[in-house]
Write a protein that holds these residues in place. Structure first.
Motif: not given
Length: 496
Positions: A54-62, A77-90
């Motif tokens: 899970a990450y909120d944007g490019k600033q978390d990845l650098l 453009e990395f976009g974001a992958y939130t905890s909610e999105h990760f949970s939904k995918d699982l």
């Protein structure tokens, strides 16, 4: 008197994270590995090295990047992958189950664990070659999966071994754990054996089992997953034969998770029975065949059997690998035309990739061994082509909704007619990567007994943790799970 504070059994990503965490807490650590040094690293070494978190944007990845000055980053453009999105995918793979406690922990600890690895100089790079499409001059990431270790799984294992050794951790190869030493109900070491049959007792205050599942055991695959799975190709190491489970069950450990489930993927039908570490790291992945979403897959009965465009391949390849092995003859053909040739991953252009090619569809169909009813296959392809919605534009960067109309089994996205020669077809089977059934572990990584208490001195991580995955998983979650639960087990064991 203990020889070590912590012994870790196994040398893959989970094992090395356990050892690294225990060393971080001041423990003396020995990692033991059944394989010789050139085959060490478990299944992790055979992976593409991608890690989902899970990450909120490019600033978390650098802060995680090997090269934060990469010239492509301003146009990415990395976009974001939130905890909610990760949970939904699982949840999408849980067959109606709520998130398990293990899944909740995986999501919550995914980014902190990545940051922790980076703090030990285990760093990553964007997956430009497989997770982006270019659009309007930008590199657009899709599917929530952005980073992988440099040099893939081999690079990840090497970086983690280097980090462990830098803290003073010790690694022994050709050192198989064949039993646990137990005194007064407490695990206090391991009985080991080398390739020459010499045995040695090594004592410790705690033991972490991190030696993988049972995917390399034909007998256990057939017992737990089903008879078809005796035919599966083993994508990774031949050493994951369920030894950790057997040692734990001998002490009364509680089985946990979906034993009939496993991570599978479409693989070249003619690949070796096990993964091939003799290939360079950038070629090892080429036995995979996961571009089915750009074409169609048909079985021996000349029928399509999955919705190839159901979702991004990150979310379907594990399910479709299973679907292939369960088809008649345990194989399928992936069929493409030349319109999408430039989009096929390098695994389709690999020198050892097996395929047939022809200028016309009829000529191609004649070359598809194992499909007896050639006329039926032509009707299947013609019916698919007639159902493609030409009004919707093709866009591989999104779920484009370019589907079929009127088919009992639709293709929901990326449906294009197979009509431009030359045509190619690739024979595939199901390859197994790891198994889902494991042990129940406590919130500090301790192995739980059938009666509900922890088995003193025994911890587990990696594939041995049950309850993390059920009917598939979003790609890249496996390595992240190994790191998350490895770190937890290492901290728990060091506390002993």
């Amino acid at each position: 008197m203990s020889d070590y504070d912590v012994i870790v059994v196994g040398s893959g990503n989970a094992a090395l994270c356990a050892g690294l965490a225990a060393k971080e807490r001041g423990a003396t650590v020995l990692v033991i590995e059944k394989a010789p040094e050139d085959m060490a690293g478990g299944n992790s070494k055979y992976t593409a090295g991608a890690m989902r978190f899970a990450y909120d944007g490019k600033q978390d990845l650098l802060p995680l990047l090997q090269n934060p000055d990469d010239h492509r980053l301003p146009d990415t453009e990395f976009g974001a992958y939130t905890s909610e999105h990760f949970s939904k995918d699982l949840l999408g793979f849980n067959d109606g189950r709520p998130l398990s406690p293990e899944q909740q922990y995986l999501v919550a600890q995914s980014y902190p664990t990545m940051a922790w690895l980076a703090s030990h100089d285990v760093r990553f790079e964007p997956i430009y070659s497989r997770q982006t499409f270019q659009k309007d001059g930008k590199h657009i990431f899709w599917g929530g999966l952005t980073l992988a270790a440099r040099h893939e799984g081999v690079g990840l294992v090497e970086s983690e071994m280097k980090a462990l050794r830098a803290l003073g951790g010790e690694i022994r190869f050709d050192c198989a754990a064949i039993d646990l030493i137990v005194e007064e109900g407490r695990v206090c070491g391991v009985v080991t054996e080398n390739d020459a049959g010499q045995r040695e007792d090594i004592r410790a205050r705690a033991v972490v089992l991190a030696c993988g599942g049972f995917e390399a055991s034909k007998a256990l695959r057939e017992k737990y997953i089903g008879e078809d799975w005796g035919k599966a190709k083993v994508r990774g190491t031949p050493f994951n034969t369920g030894a950790g489970l057997e040692m734990a069950f001998k002490l009364g450990a509680r089985a946990h998770g979906l034993y009939e489930g496993c991570h599978a993927t479409p693989m070249d039908l003619h690949m070796p029975e096990y993964g091939n570490l003799d290939l360079p790291h950038d070629q090892r992945k080429n036995y995979r065949k996961i571009c089915y979403f750009l074409g169609i897959m048909v079985n021996a009965e000349a029928e399509r059997f999955v919705d190839e465009g159901k979702d991004f391949r990150n979310y379907t390849y594990a399910q479709f690998g299973r679907a292939i092995i369960e088809q008649p003859g345990h194989f399928a053909w992936q069929i493409f035309d030349s319109k999408i040739n430039h989009l096929l991953y390098e695994e389709y252009h690999f020198a050892d990739a097996h395929y047939v090619e022809a200028a016309t569809l009829d000529a191609l169909i004649e070359k598809l061994d194992g499909v007896e009813d050639k006329a039926k296959l032509r009707r299947t392809i013609d019916g698919y082509n007639a159902a493609v919605d030409d009004a919707v534009p093709f866009d591989p960067t999104v779920r484009d909704g370019k589907g079929t109309k009127g088919l009992t089994l639709p293709k929901s996205n990326w449906a294009q007619k197979i009509d431009k020669g030359p045509f190619r077809a690739y024979p595939v089977t199901g390859g197994i990567t790891f198994t889902y059934g494991g042990l129940q572990v406590s919130d500090r990584g301790g192995v739980v007994h059938e009666e509900g208490h922890e088995i003193p001195g025994l911890f587990a991580c990696g594939e041995l943790v049950g309850g993390v995955f059920f009917n598939g998983y979003p790609g890249g979650s496996g390595l992240t799970s190994g790191a998350v639960f490895g770190r937890r087990a290492g901290y728990g064991a060091a506390a002993q």
